[in-house]
Design an enzyme around this catalytic site. Structure first.
Site, PDB file in Angstrom:
ATOM      1  N   ARG A  73      78.923   7.202  14.951  1.00  0.00           N
ATOM      2  CA  ARG A  73      79.666   7.922  13.902  1.00  0.00           C
ATOM      3  C   ARG A  73      78.720   8.437  12.831  1.00  0.00           C
ATOM      4  NH1 ARG A  73      85.224   7.461  13.693  1.00  0.00           N
ATOM      5  NH2 ARG A  73      86.015   5.751  14.931  1.00  0.00           N
TER       6      ARG A  73
ATOM      7  N   MET B 163      90.870  14.908  13.229  1.00  0.00           N
ATOM      8  CA  MET B 163      91.296  13.594  13.698  1.00  0.00           C
ATOM      9  C   MET B 163      90.124  12.622  13.867  1.00  0.00           C
ATOM     10  SD  MET B 163      94.421  13.718  13.591  1.00  0.00           S
ATOM     11  CE  MET B 163      95.900  14.700  13.695  1.00  0.00           C
TER      12      MET B 163
ATOM     13  N   ILE C 121      87.656   9.728  11.604  1.00  0.00           N
ATOM     14  CA  ILE C 121      87.515   8.990  10.344  1.00  0.00           C
ATOM     15  C   ILE C 121      86.095   9.192   9.828  1.00  0.00           C
ATOM     16  CG2 ILE C 121      87.473   6.679   9.331  1.00  0.00           C
ATOM     17  CD1 ILE C 121      89.708   5.992  11.371  1.00  0.00           C
TER      18      ILE C 121
ATOM     19  N   HIS D  56      98.177  14.971   5.132  1.00  0.00           N
ATOM     20  CA  HIS D  56      98.781  13.983   6.035  1.00  0.00           C
ATOM     21  C   HIS D  56     100.287  14.239   6.093  1.00  0.00           C
ATOM     22  CE1 HIS D  56      99.068  10.239   8.223  1.00  0.00           C
ATOM     23  NE2 HIS D  56     100.111   9.937   7.476  1.00  0.00           N
TER      24      HIS D  56
ATOM     25  N   ASP E  46      93.862   7.505   5.041  1.00  0.00           N
ATOM     26  CA  ASP E  46      94.947   8.183   4.297  1.00  0.00           C
ATOM     27  C   ASP E  46      95.297   7.451   2.997  1.00  0.00           C
ATOM     28  OD1 ASP E  46      95.172  10.052   6.439  1.00  0.00           O
ATOM     29  OD2 ASP E  46      96.390   8.616   7.551  1.00  0.00           O
TER      30      ASP E  46
HETATM   31  C1  GAR Z   1      99.159  18.360  10.496  1.00  0.00           C
HETATM   32  O1  GAR Z   1     100.502  17.930  10.527  1.00  0.00           O
HETATM   33  C2  GAR Z   1      98.333  17.421   9.636  1.00  0.00           C
HETATM   34  O2  GAR Z   1      99.029  16.939   8.519  1.00  0.00           O
HETATM   35  C3  GAR Z   1      98.053  16.319  10.610  1.00  0.00           C
HETATM   36  O3  GAR Z   1      97.754  16.975  11.816  1.00  0.00           O
HETATM   37  C4  GAR Z   1      98.493  18.193  11.861  1.00  0.00           C
HETATM   38  C5  GAR Z   1      97.543  19.314  12.170  1.00  0.00           C
HETATM   39  O4  GAR Z   1      98.247  20.501  12.363  1.00  0.00           O
HETATM   40  N1  GAR Z   1      96.955  15.499  10.177  1.00  0.00           N
HETATM   41  C6  GAR Z   1      96.925  14.189  10.336  1.00  0.00           C
HETATM   42  O5  GAR Z   1      97.793  13.562  10.895  1.00  0.00           O
HETATM   43  C7  GAR Z   1      95.678  13.508   9.778  1.00  0.00           C
HETATM   44  N2  GAR Z   1      95.958  12.134   9.480  1.00  0.00           N
HETATM   45  P1  GAR Z   1      97.480  21.892  12.357  1.00  0.00           P
HETATM   46  O6  GAR Z   1      96.264  21.740  13.284  1.00  0.00           O
HETATM   47  O7  GAR Z   1      98.499  22.847  12.919  1.00  0.00           O
HETATM   48  O8  GAR Z   1      97.073  22.213  10.957  1.00  0.00           O
END
Ligand code: GAR
Length: 220
Positions: free
Chosen positions: A68, A93, A95, A112, A148
């Site tokens: 990482r 996605m 950390i 989030h 988060d």
């Molecule tokens: C979104 O809903 C964002 O809030 C979530 O992934 C999706 C991405 O959508 N993020 C997480 O869950 C991070 N913890 P997108 O690629 O269409 O913007």
């Protein structure tokens, strides 16, 4: 003319939040420029969105790195080489390590799809539906060392309906994500956000006065 805030956007997937940011910049509603988009996933549709709008983008695949730390060190180098002032995690996605956070202190935002601190982590809409909440929503916050957990900048609330499934709830939440992320970035660009411990104070006119919303409505 004032320099535009330089953004580095981190993505992993579809990139509808990235698209909303691009659209708001192009429409003159967001005083920022996207200096670089970094995807850890070569198949992410986000990359196509970048090509469509002439936004610079590269792939940095975490699987090409032994740790990482090595991955994050490379991300830091790329972001610095583009003079990025604010890192925007838009469906990223992975950390982040402590060294990444230290490289951009209170200069990393995340979005989030829940009303934090409820339902952090993964499978967020399922968590909300299984729990039976009447409202969910989304949160833009500064990233810190937790999952988060960082100081909250703005949230939007959406109702949860009996007939919802994960997809319907996620779509309703995404519509709000697309509004609040650009708003948070614009406040940052205007230097209106002041972090005091866990709290983020918004300097200047806040507008609006909503006292309560009920779901189901009390009038029925
Ligand atoms: C979104 O809903 C964002 O809030 C979530 O992934 C999706 C991405 O959508 N993020 C997480 O869950 C991070 N913890 P997108 O690629 O269409 O913007």
């Amino acid at each position: 003319m004032k320099n535009k805030l330089k953004l580095g956007v981190l993505v992993s997937g579809g990139g509808s939040n990235l698209q909303a940011i691009i659209d708001n910049i192009e429409a003159g509603r967001l005083d920022a420029q996207i200096s670089i988009v970094i995807s850890n996933n070569a198949d992410a549709f986000s990359l196509q969105r970048c090509r469509n709008h002439n936004v610079p983008a590269i792939v940095v695949d975490h699987r090409d790195y032994t740790s990482r730390n090595d991955f994050d060190r490379h991300l830091i180098d790329v972001l610095r080489s583009y003079d990025v002032e604010l890192v925007v995690m838009a469906g990223f996605m992975r950390i982040l390590t402590k060294s990444f956070l230290a490289a951009f202190p209170m200069r990393i935002m995340n979005i989030h799809p829940a009303l934090l601190p409820a339902f952090p982590g993964l499978h967020v809409q399922k968590q909300a539906l299984d729990y039976g909440v009447r409202f969910s929503g989304c949160t833009v916050h500064f990233a810190d060392g937790g999952v988060d957990t960082g100081p909250i900048i703005i949230q939007a609330v959406v109702p949860v309906f009996d007939e919802d499934n994960e997809e319907r709830l996620a779509a309703r939440i995404l519509q709000e994500e697309h509004k609040i992320y650009s708003r948070a970035i614009q406040w940052y660009a205007e230097n209106r956000l002041e972090v005091q411990g866990r709290k983020v104070l918004l300097k200047g006119n806040r507008g609006g006065d909503i006292r309560a919303q009920h779901n189901p409505p009390l009038s029925e």
